[in-house]
Design a protein around this motif. Structure first.
Motif, short mmCIF file in Angstrom:
data_model
loop_
_atom_site.label_atom_id
_atom_site.label_comp_id
_atom_site.label_asym_id
_atom_site.label_seq_id
_atom_site.Cartn_x
_atom_site.Cartn_y
_atom_site.Cartn_z
N SER A 67 0.83 -1.21 0.00
CA SER A 67 0.00 0.00 0.00
C SER A 67 0.86 1.26 0.00
N HIS A 68 2.17 1.10 0.00
CA HIS A 68 3.09 2.23 0.05
C HIS A 68 3.24 2.84 -1.36
N PRO A 69 2.97 4.12 -1.51
CA PRO A 69 3.06 4.76 -2.83
C PRO A 69 4.44 4.64 -3.48
N GLU A 70 5.50 4.67 -2.68
CA GLU A 70 6.85 4.53 -3.26
C GLU A 70 7.05 3.14 -3.85
N VAL A 71 6.44 2.12 -3.27
CA VAL A 71 6.57 0.75 -3.77
C VAL A 71 5.87 0.61 -5.11
N THR A 72 4.68 1.18 -5.24
CA THR A 72 3.88 0.98 -6.45
C THR A 72 4.12 2.05 -7.52
N ARG A 73 4.99 2.99 -7.23
CA ARG A 73 5.22 4.10 -8.16
C ARG A 73 5.47 3.63 -9.59
N TYR A 74 6.30 2.60 -9.79
CA TYR A 74 6.65 2.14 -11.13
C TYR A 74 5.99 0.81 -11.49
N LEU A 75 5.02 0.39 -10.71
CA LEU A 75 4.32 -0.86 -10.99
C LEU A 75 3.00 -0.58 -11.69
N TYR A 76 2.34 -1.64 -12.14
CA TYR A 76 1.10 -1.49 -12.93
C TYR A 76 -0.09 -1.06 -12.09
N VAL A 127 16.29 -16.47 -17.88
CA VAL A 127 15.44 -15.76 -16.94
C VAL A 127 15.50 -14.28 -17.29
N ILE A 128 14.32 -13.65 -17.31
CA ILE A 128 14.28 -12.22 -17.58
C ILE A 128 13.75 -11.47 -16.37
N GLY A 129 14.00 -10.18 -16.37
CA GLY A 129 13.43 -9.25 -15.40
C GLY A 129 13.11 -7.97 -16.15
N ARG A 130 11.98 -7.36 -15.85
CA ARG A 130 11.57 -6.14 -16.54
C ARG A 130 11.31 -5.05 -15.51
N CYS A 131 11.54 -3.80 -15.92
CA CYS A 131 11.20 -2.69 -15.03
C CYS A 131 10.93 -1.44 -15.85
N ASP A 132 10.20 -0.52 -15.24
CA ASP A 132 10.00 0.81 -15.80
C ASP A 132 11.39 1.45 -15.91
N ARG A 175 10.74 1.81 -26.01
CA ARG A 175 10.28 3.19 -25.89
C ARG A 175 8.77 3.26 -25.90
N GLU A 176 8.21 3.88 -24.87
CA GLU A 176 6.77 4.11 -24.76
C GLU A 176 5.95 2.90 -25.23
N ASN A 177 6.31 1.72 -24.72
CA ASN A 177 5.65 0.50 -25.17
C ASN A 177 4.39 0.15 -24.38
N GLU A 178 4.20 0.78 -23.23
CA GLU A 178 3.01 0.49 -22.43
C GLU A 178 2.47 1.78 -21.82
N ARG A 179 1.16 1.79 -21.67
CA ARG A 179 0.53 2.90 -20.96
C ARG A 179 0.29 2.40 -19.53
N VAL A 180 0.94 3.03 -18.59
CA VAL A 180 0.84 2.64 -17.19
C VAL A 180 0.33 3.84 -16.40
N LYS A 181 -0.77 3.62 -15.71
CA LYS A 181 -1.36 4.68 -14.89
C LYS A 181 -1.61 5.95 -15.71
N GLY A 182 -2.05 5.75 -16.95
CA GLY A 182 -2.43 6.87 -17.79
C GLY A 182 -1.31 7.54 -18.56
N GLU A 183 -0.08 7.03 -18.48
CA GLU A 183 1.01 7.66 -19.23
C GLU A 183 1.84 6.60 -19.95
N TRP A 184 2.39 6.98 -21.09
CA TRP A 184 3.27 6.09 -21.83
C TRP A 184 4.59 5.98 -21.08
N THR A 185 5.05 4.75 -20.91
CA THR A 185 6.31 4.53 -20.19
C THR A 185 7.26 3.67 -20.99
#
Length: 185
Positions: free
Chosen positions: A31-40, A133-138, A160-170
């Motif tokens: 529930s911490h905003p810093e944790v979910t900042r770059y998550l879906y 094994v892969i890992g992905r991040c914003d 580049r700008e491959n997904e829209r996350v929380k209303g913005e291209w990331t």
């Protein structure tokens, strides 16, 4: 198939299945905003944390592709829950998987994420026998990118700008490691 022997111990941590008793600490992390900042997703409500924890509590082994192993990370000395690791078995045909890492921001900067994720990679390659094994991040998530690079994972893509996350291209970064690289490290 992967059925780990629990708990998995490192120098300072224990990795184990989630339990219903983890709810308070799990919710505090998710529930911490810093944790979910770059998550879906946005910070969890308590009800969302309950549902997520139920799913994770039922994910203590991998028996077939498509499943996800979920591990609670706790400090050995205090038994405090500080993180959440996942390993998704993507494909048996291609022997591939994907890792995910979420940690309580109060415990950043102590090397706990690297210590725990190293064990997750060990499970991936030595336990499940994965080839890749892969890992992905914003792309803005410097801490996650640094973690994967520090573990010896290669940056394979900057999408580049491959997904829209929380209303913005990331932008998204994709890291990978092969079994041969794991063995040589």
């Amino acid at each position: 198939m992967l059925r780990p022997s629990y708990p998995i111990r490192t120098a300072r941590l224990q990795l184990r299945p989630f339990t219903p008793g983890d709810l308070a600490a799990f919710h505090a992390i998710h529930s911490h905003p810093e944790v979910t900042r770059y998550l879906y997703w946005e910070p969890h409500t308590r009800d969302e944390s309950v549902l997520s924890l139920q799913r994770k509590s039922a994910s203590a082994e991998l028996t077939e592709p498509g499943e996800t192993l979920a591990l609670a990370v706790e400090l050995t000395e205090s038994r405090e829950l500080i993180g959440d690791l996942t390993l998704q078995w993507i494909s048996a045909e291609h022997d591939s998987g994907e890792i995910g890492v979420v940690f309580d921001p109060r415990h950043h900067g102590h090397g706990y994420a690297a210590e725990a994720t190293r064990e997750l990679l060990k499970l991936s390659f030595d336990g499940l026998g994965l080839h890749r094994v892969i890992g992905r991040c914003d792309a803005r998530n410097i801490a996650s990118a640094s973690l994967m690079e520090g573990l010896g994972m290669r940056r394979e893509a900057h999408l580049r700008e491959n997904e829209r996350v929380k209303g913005e291209w990331t932008d998204e970064l994709v890291y990978a490691m092969l079994a041969t690289e794991w063995t040589r490290r």
